[in-house]
Design a protein around this motif. Structure first.
Motif, PDB file in Angstrom:
ATOM      1  N   THR A 126       0.849  -1.192   0.000  1.00 44.03           N
ATOM      2  CA  THR A 126       0.000   0.000   0.000  1.00 44.03           C
ATOM      3  C   THR A 126       0.887   1.246   0.000  1.00 44.03           C
ATOM      4  OG1 THR A 126      -0.095   0.124   2.411  1.00 44.03           O
ATOM      5  CG2 THR A 126      -1.749  -1.245   1.319  1.00 44.03           C
ATOM      6  N   GLY A 127       0.263   2.398  -0.224  1.00 41.53           N
ATOM      7  CA  GLY A 127       1.023   3.647  -0.196  1.00 41.53           C
ATOM      8  C   GLY A 127       1.704   3.873   1.133  1.00 41.53           C
ATOM      9  N   TRP A 128       1.015   3.534   2.221  1.00 37.79           N
ATOM     10  CA  TRP A 128       1.582   3.686   3.561  1.00 37.79           C
ATOM     11  C   TRP A 128       2.779   2.771   3.753  1.00 37.79           C
ATOM     12  CZ3 TRP A 128       0.715   7.381   7.007  1.00 37.79           C
ATOM     13  CH2 TRP A 128       1.104   7.186   8.340  1.00 37.79           C
ATOM     14  N   GLN A 129       2.666   1.516   3.276  1.00 39.89           N
ATOM     15  CA  GLN A 129       3.779   0.571   3.387  1.00 39.89           C
ATOM     16  C   GLN A 129       4.963   0.995   2.532  1.00 39.89           C
ATOM     17  OE1 GLN A 129       1.533  -2.941   2.247  1.00 39.89           O
ATOM     18  NE2 GLN A 129       1.581  -3.734   4.350  1.00 39.89           N
ATOM     19  N   GLN A 130       4.689   1.514   1.346  1.00 41.11           N
ATOM     20  CA  GLN A 130       5.770   2.014   0.484  1.00 41.11           C
ATOM     21  C   GLN A 130       6.548   3.118   1.194  1.00 41.11           C
ATOM     22  OE1 GLN A 130       4.114   3.314  -3.317  1.00 41.11           O
ATOM     23  NE2 GLN A 130       2.588   1.693  -3.173  1.00 41.11           N
ATOM     24  N   LEU A 131       5.804   4.011   1.849  1.00 44.51           N
ATOM     25  CA  LEU A 131       6.435   5.146   2.513  1.00 44.51           C
ATOM     26  C   LEU A 131       7.345   4.696   3.638  1.00 44.51           C
ATOM     27  CD1 LEU A 131       6.718   8.195   2.994  1.00 44.51           C
ATOM     28  CD2 LEU A 131       4.670   8.069   4.435  1.00 44.51           C
ATOM     29  N   TRP A 132       6.808   3.867   4.564  1.00 43.30           N
ATOM     30  CA  TRP A 132       7.537   3.542   5.794  1.00 43.30           C
ATOM     31  C   TRP A 132       8.502   2.375   5.653  1.00 43.30           C
ATOM     32  CZ3 TRP A 132       7.924   7.050   9.263  1.00 43.30           C
ATOM     33  CH2 TRP A 132       6.897   8.002   9.406  1.00 43.30           C
ATOM     34  N   LYS A 133       8.241   1.454   4.716  1.00 42.38           N
ATOM     35  CA  LYS A 133       9.117   0.301   4.575  1.00 42.38           C
ATOM     36  C   LYS A 133      10.158   0.443   3.468  1.00 42.38           C
ATOM     37  CE  LYS A 133       5.920  -3.148   6.465  1.00 42.38           C
ATOM     38  NZ  LYS A 133       5.257  -4.461   6.248  1.00 42.38           N
ATOM     39  N   VAL A 134       9.923   1.390   2.554  1.00 40.67           N
ATOM     40  CA  VAL A 134      10.841   1.543   1.420  1.00 40.67           C
ATOM     41  C   VAL A 134      11.452   2.944   1.377  1.00 40.67           C
ATOM     42  CG1 VAL A 134      11.069   1.472  -1.096  1.00 40.67           C
ATOM     43  CG2 VAL A 134       9.607  -0.193   0.078  1.00 40.67           C
ATOM     44  N   GLU A 135      10.589   3.952   1.249  1.00 41.93           N
ATOM     45  CA  GLU A 135      11.082   5.313   1.003  1.00 41.93           C
ATOM     46  C   GLU A 135      11.793   5.926   2.213  1.00 41.93           C
ATOM     47  OE1 GLU A 135       8.290   7.530  -2.084  1.00 41.93           O
ATOM     48  OE2 GLU A 135       7.080   6.501  -0.571  1.00 41.93           O
ATOM     49  N   VAL A 136      11.169   5.828   3.391  1.00 43.05           N
ATOM     50  CA  VAL A 136      11.768   6.450   4.576  1.00 43.05           C
ATOM     51  C   VAL A 136      13.132   5.841   4.923  1.00 43.05           C
ATOM     52  CG1 VAL A 136      11.519   6.779   7.065  1.00 43.05           C
ATOM     53  CG2 VAL A 136       9.612   7.297   5.553  1.00 43.05           C
ATOM     54  N   PRO A 137      13.283   4.498   4.955  1.00 45.67           N
ATOM     55  CA  PRO A 137      14.619   3.947   5.254  1.00 45.67           C
ATOM     56  C   PRO A 137      15.687   4.401   4.265  1.00 45.67           C
ATOM     57  CG  PRO A 137      12.954   2.244   5.493  1.00 45.67           C
ATOM     58  CD  PRO A 137      12.265   3.417   4.873  1.00 45.67           C
ATOM     59  N   ILE A 138      15.334   4.483   2.981  1.00 42.79           N
ATOM     60  CA  ILE A 138      16.310   4.914   1.976  1.00 42.79           C
ATOM     61  C   ILE A 138      16.616   6.404   2.120  1.00 42.79           C
ATOM     62  CG2 ILE A 138      16.674   5.214  -0.507  1.00 42.79           C
ATOM     63  CD1 ILE A 138      15.075   2.663  -0.956  1.00 42.79           C
ATOM     64  N   ALA A 139      15.602   7.171   2.542  1.00 42.45           N
ATOM     65  CA  ALA A 139      15.763   8.626   2.646  1.00 42.45           C
ATOM     66  C   ALA A 139      16.433   9.068   3.946  1.00 42.45           C
ATOM     67  CB  ALA A 139      14.392   9.302   2.536  1.00 42.45           C
ATOM     68  N   GLY A 205      26.870  10.257  15.096  1.00 40.55           N
ATOM     69  CA  GLY A 205      26.826   8.905  15.646  1.00 40.55           C
ATOM     70  C   GLY A 205      25.438   8.305  15.569  1.00 40.55           C
ATOM     71  N   LEU A 206      24.414   9.135  15.856  1.00 38.49           N
ATOM     72  CA  LEU A 206      23.034   8.669  15.753  1.00 38.49           C
ATOM     73  C   LEU A 206      22.703   8.288  14.321  1.00 38.49           C
ATOM     74  CD1 LEU A 206      20.178   8.325  16.989  1.00 38.49           C
ATOM     75  CD2 LEU A 206      19.784  10.739  16.451  1.00 38.49           C
ATOM     76  N   GLN A 207      23.152   9.115  13.393  1.00 42.71           N
ATOM     77  CA  GLN A 207      22.894   8.837  11.982  1.00 42.71           C
ATOM     78  C   GLN A 207      23.515   7.509  11.574  1.00 42.71           C
ATOM     79  OE1 GLN A 207      24.049  12.075   9.475  1.00 42.71           O
ATOM     80  NE2 GLN A 207      23.336  11.125   7.589  1.00 42.71           N
ATOM     81  N   ARG A 208      24.719   7.265  12.041  1.00 40.55           N
ATOM     82  CA  ARG A 208      25.400   6.008  11.700  1.00 40.55           C
ATOM     83  C   ARG A 208      24.696   4.813  12.334  1.00 40.55           C
ATOM     84  NH1 ARG A 208      30.093   4.611   9.482  1.00 40.55           N
ATOM     85  NH2 ARG A 208      31.075   2.654  10.089  1.00 40.55           N
ATOM     86  N   ALA A 209      24.153   5.006  13.540  1.00 37.64           N
ATOM     87  CA  ALA A 209      23.492   3.904  14.238  1.00 37.64           C
ATOM     88  C   ALA A 209      22.114   3.597  13.656  1.00 37.64           C
ATOM     89  CB  ALA A 209      23.363   4.243  15.726  1.00 37.64           C
ATOM     90  N   VAL A 210      21.414   4.635  13.212  1.00 43.45           N
ATOM     91  CA  VAL A 210      20.030   4.469  12.765  1.00 43.45           C
ATOM     92  C   VAL A 210      19.938   4.050  11.306  1.00 43.45           C
ATOM     93  CG1 VAL A 210      17.866   5.712  12.349  1.00 43.45           C
ATOM     94  CG2 VAL A 210      19.100   6.048  14.485  1.00 43.45           C
ATOM     95  N   VAL A 211      20.776   4.634  10.458  1.00 46.43           N
ATOM     96  CA  VAL A 211      20.703   4.342   9.023  1.00 46.43           C
ATOM     97  C   VAL A 211      21.231   2.935   8.751  1.00 46.43           C
ATOM     98  CG1 VAL A 211      21.505   5.014   6.734  1.00 46.43           C
ATOM     99  CG2 VAL A 211      20.952   6.769   8.431  1.00 46.43           C
ATOM    100  N   PRO A 212      20.463   2.092   8.073  1.00 42.24           N
ATOM    101  CA  PRO A 212      20.928   0.735   7.751  1.00 42.24           C
ATOM    102  C   PRO A 212      22.238   0.769   6.962  1.00 42.24           C
ATOM    103  CG  PRO A 212      18.579   0.959   7.295  1.00 42.24           C
ATOM    104  CD  PRO A 212      19.085   2.330   7.611  1.00 42.24           C
ATOM    105  N   ARG A 213      23.096  -0.225   7.226  1.00 43.12           N
ATOM    106  CA  ARG A 213      24.423  -0.250   6.597  1.00 43.12           C
ATOM    107  C   ARG A 213      24.319  -0.275   5.073  1.00 43.12           C
ATOM    108  NH1 ARG A 213      28.344  -4.074   5.052  1.00 43.12           N
ATOM    109  NH2 ARG A 213      30.492  -3.358   5.418  1.00 43.12           N
ATOM    110  N   GLY A 214      23.359  -1.030   4.557  1.00 42.77           N
ATOM    111  CA  GLY A 214      23.194  -1.100   3.105  1.00 42.77           C
ATOM    112  C   GLY A 214      22.847   0.247   2.503  1.00 42.77           C
ATOM    113  N   VAL A 215      22.017   1.011   3.207  1.00 48.82           N
ATOM    114  CA  VAL A 215      21.638   2.345   2.724  1.00 48.82           C
ATOM    115  C   VAL A 215      22.841   3.272   2.749  1.00 48.82           C
ATOM    116  CG1 VAL A 215      20.180   4.354   3.170  1.00 48.82           C
ATOM    117  CG2 VAL A 215      19.236   2.059   3.446  1.00 48.82           C
TER     118      VAL A 215
END
Length: 233
Positions: A126-139, A205-215
């Motif tokens: 759904t649009g909500w799932q796209q936002l929170w599971k795909v777009e937000v982690p990448i962004a 440090g927070l940015q490094r901890a929160v952002v997934p390594r792949g991203v």
């Protein structure tokens, strides 16, 4: 320079209502209040505009207009209008912090690879799932980058609170200039700069901890690709 060392070495400057710990706490309080309010306003708005693409022209125009506002003049005007020092200061700082957070959030979502979004649609998200599971982690790298930028601006600008009778590290600048005590002025500037550096390191440090390594790796690869392409040109 000796006068500066003497100022930092005086016990009186580290205790009481005018001591460094109290002034530092006041400064952090103004920054914290303003940042939280700005996040509540700018992040949802940036997510909406970045996800839907609606209102992007207005957002860019308003953001640029806000950046042009002189914060000291704005705080002074709000103080005269509201006759409440802390409220006027916080509103002025919130207005200052919104553009970088909004720009980072919007840019992060718009920079998401559309192929990835199309793939999410293809698997039935759904649009909500796209936002929170795909777009937000990448962004996240750009979103947090906007937050870090806002924090640095808030720390530097929260000194205007002293001009409307409040505390914070700006008191050392204002009071020092009033009595031509340049050691106090330099101390206030140094403390403000050190606070900005410490907070930036914490958010890094927070940015490094929160952002997934792949991203993170993808963002670095994209940056190198952009540099190589620029060099090829």
């Amino acid at each position: 320079m000796n006068e500066l060392f003497d100022w930092f070495g005086m016990a009186a400057n580290w205790s009481g209502e005018d001591g460094v710990p109290v002034r530092l706490g006041e400064h952090l309080w103004y920054v914290f209040q303003s940042l939280v309010i700005a996040l509540v306003i700018a992040v949802p708005l940036g997510l909406f505009v970045g996800h839907t693409g609606r209102g992007s022209v207005v957002i860019v125009a308003v953001g640029n207009a806000i950046r042009a506002l002189p914060t000291l003049g704005l705080v002074t005007f709000l103080f005269l209008l509201l006759t409440e020092s802390e409220l006027a200061t916080v509103i002025g700082l919130v207005i200052l912090a919104i553009p970088p957070i909004l720009a980072g959030t919007y840019a992060g979502l718009r920079a998401t690879d559309r192929g990835v979004v199309d793939a999410a649609v293809g698997v039935g998200m759904t649009g909500w799932q796209q936002l929170w599971k795909v777009e937000v982690p990448i962004a996240l790298p750009l979103v947090l980058g906007g937050v870090r930028n806002a924090v640095l601006q808030l720390v530097a600008t929260a000194a205007v609170a002293s001009y409307v009778g409040l505390g914070g590290l700006g008191r050392y600048l204002l009071d020092g200039l009033a009595i031509l005590d340049y050691a106090e002025v330099m101390a206030g500037a140094i403390l403000t700069a050190l606070l900005a550096i410490v907070l930036d390191l914490l958010f890094a440090g927070l940015q490094r901890a929160v952002v997934p390594r792949g991203v993170r790796l993808a963002a670095v690869a994209a940056g190198k690709g952009g540099v190589n392409a620029g060099g090829a040109e």
